[in-house]
Design a protein around this motif. Sequence first.
Motif, PDB file in Angstrom:
ATOM      1  N   LEU A 117       0.833  -1.205   0.000  1.00 39.46           N
ATOM      2  CA  LEU A 117       0.000   0.000   0.000  1.00 39.46           C
ATOM      3  C   LEU A 117       0.870   1.259   0.000  1.00 39.46           C
ATOM      4  CD1 LEU A 117      -3.053   0.342  -0.043  1.00 39.46           C
ATOM      5  CD2 LEU A 117      -2.997   0.572   2.438  1.00 39.46           C
ATOM      6  N   LEU A 118       1.902   1.271   0.847  1.00 36.69           N
ATOM      7  CA  LEU A 118       2.813   2.414   0.892  1.00 36.69           C
ATOM      8  C   LEU A 118       3.569   2.547  -0.428  1.00 36.69           C
ATOM      9  CD1 LEU A 118       4.065   4.769   2.397  1.00 36.69           C
ATOM     10  CD2 LEU A 118       5.709   3.170   3.408  1.00 36.69           C
ATOM     11  N   LEU A 119       4.055   1.436  -0.957  1.00 39.52           N
ATOM     12  CA  LEU A 119       4.771   1.477  -2.234  1.00 39.52           C
ATOM     13  C   LEU A 119       3.883   1.963  -3.366  1.00 39.52           C
ATOM     14  CD1 LEU A 119       6.832  -1.777  -1.879  1.00 39.52           C
ATOM     15  CD2 LEU A 119       7.766   0.521  -2.120  1.00 39.52           C
ATOM     16  N   GLY A 120       2.616   1.542  -3.350  1.00 38.16           N
ATOM     17  CA  GLY A 120       1.673   2.008  -4.366  1.00 38.16           C
ATOM     18  C   GLY A 120       1.502   3.517  -4.325  1.00 38.16           C
ATOM     19  N   ALA A 121       1.428   4.057  -3.102  1.00 36.07           N
ATOM     20  CA  ALA A 121       1.304   5.511  -2.949  1.00 36.07           C
ATOM     21  C   ALA A 121       2.556   6.214  -3.463  1.00 36.07           C
ATOM     22  CB  ALA A 121       1.045   5.858  -1.483  1.00 36.07           C
ATOM     23  N   LEU A 122       3.720   5.684  -3.127  1.00 37.46           N
ATOM     24  CA  LEU A 122       4.970   6.283  -3.604  1.00 37.46           C
ATOM     25  C   LEU A 122       5.061   6.218  -5.123  1.00 37.46           C
ATOM     26  CD1 LEU A 122       7.455   4.899  -0.940  1.00 37.46           C
ATOM     27  CD2 LEU A 122       6.737   7.276  -1.231  1.00 37.46           C
ATOM     28  N   ARG A 123       4.705   5.069  -5.701  1.00 34.13           N
ATOM     29  CA  ARG A 123       4.768   4.914  -7.154  1.00 34.13           C
ATOM     30  C   ARG A 123       3.807   5.879  -7.856  1.00 34.13           C
ATOM     31  NH1 ARG A 123       9.186   4.001  -8.515  1.00 34.13           N
ATOM     32  NH2 ARG A 123      10.198   2.404  -7.352  1.00 34.13           N
ATOM     33  N   SER A 124       2.661   6.136  -7.238  1.00 34.69           N
ATOM     34  CA  SER A 124       1.700   7.049  -7.889  1.00 34.69           C
ATOM     35  C   SER A 124       2.275   8.471  -7.974  1.00 34.69           C
ATOM     36  CB  SER A 124       0.359   7.042  -7.154  1.00 34.69           C
ATOM     37  OG  SER A 124       0.463   7.705  -5.921  1.00 34.69           O
ATOM     38  N   ILE A 125       3.193   8.814  -7.072  1.00 36.33           N
ATOM     39  CA  ILE A 125       3.852  10.112  -7.133  1.00 36.33           C
ATOM     40  C   ILE A 125       5.051  10.063  -8.065  1.00 36.33           C
ATOM     41  CG2 ILE A 125       5.261  11.746  -5.796  1.00 36.33           C
ATOM     42  CD1 ILE A 125       3.358  11.223  -3.451  1.00 36.33           C
TER      43      ILE A 125
END
Length: 133
Positions: A117-125
């Motif tokens: 979930l955290l990685l997904g948020a980082l990747r979206s940025i």
Amino acid sequence: MTEVTQERPTVLVVDDEEDLRDIMRRMLERRGFDTLVAGDSDQAIAVCREHPGVIDVLVTDLGLPGVSGGDLARNASELRPGMGVVYISGLPKDIAVTKGLIGQDALLVKKPFTSDLLLGALRSILDPPAPTA
């Protein structure tokens, strides 16, 4: 073309809980990120001022002692205008928005969260979707 692609994005993790900060740092480093850490807003601002390289994303807890993560993000973004922000909080996003802690368009990952979930948020940025024609 002078643009340099950075192999390992740099993330500044800010959380007053040392264990959680350490877990996030280790998890991000295993997934190919360089990490900087701070335990409070003052430390985070000092890192933003003093770190010689790029800081790609600020990951901050909304509930920091003395200052909200939203205030920290606003202050840090003045020093690092291109830096993305991911908030982490036990509060649901709608409540955080209603309380004025973050804007409606802010990216919030609710605790407890998985590394994916955290990685997904980082990747979206870091990897914004290409505009559709």
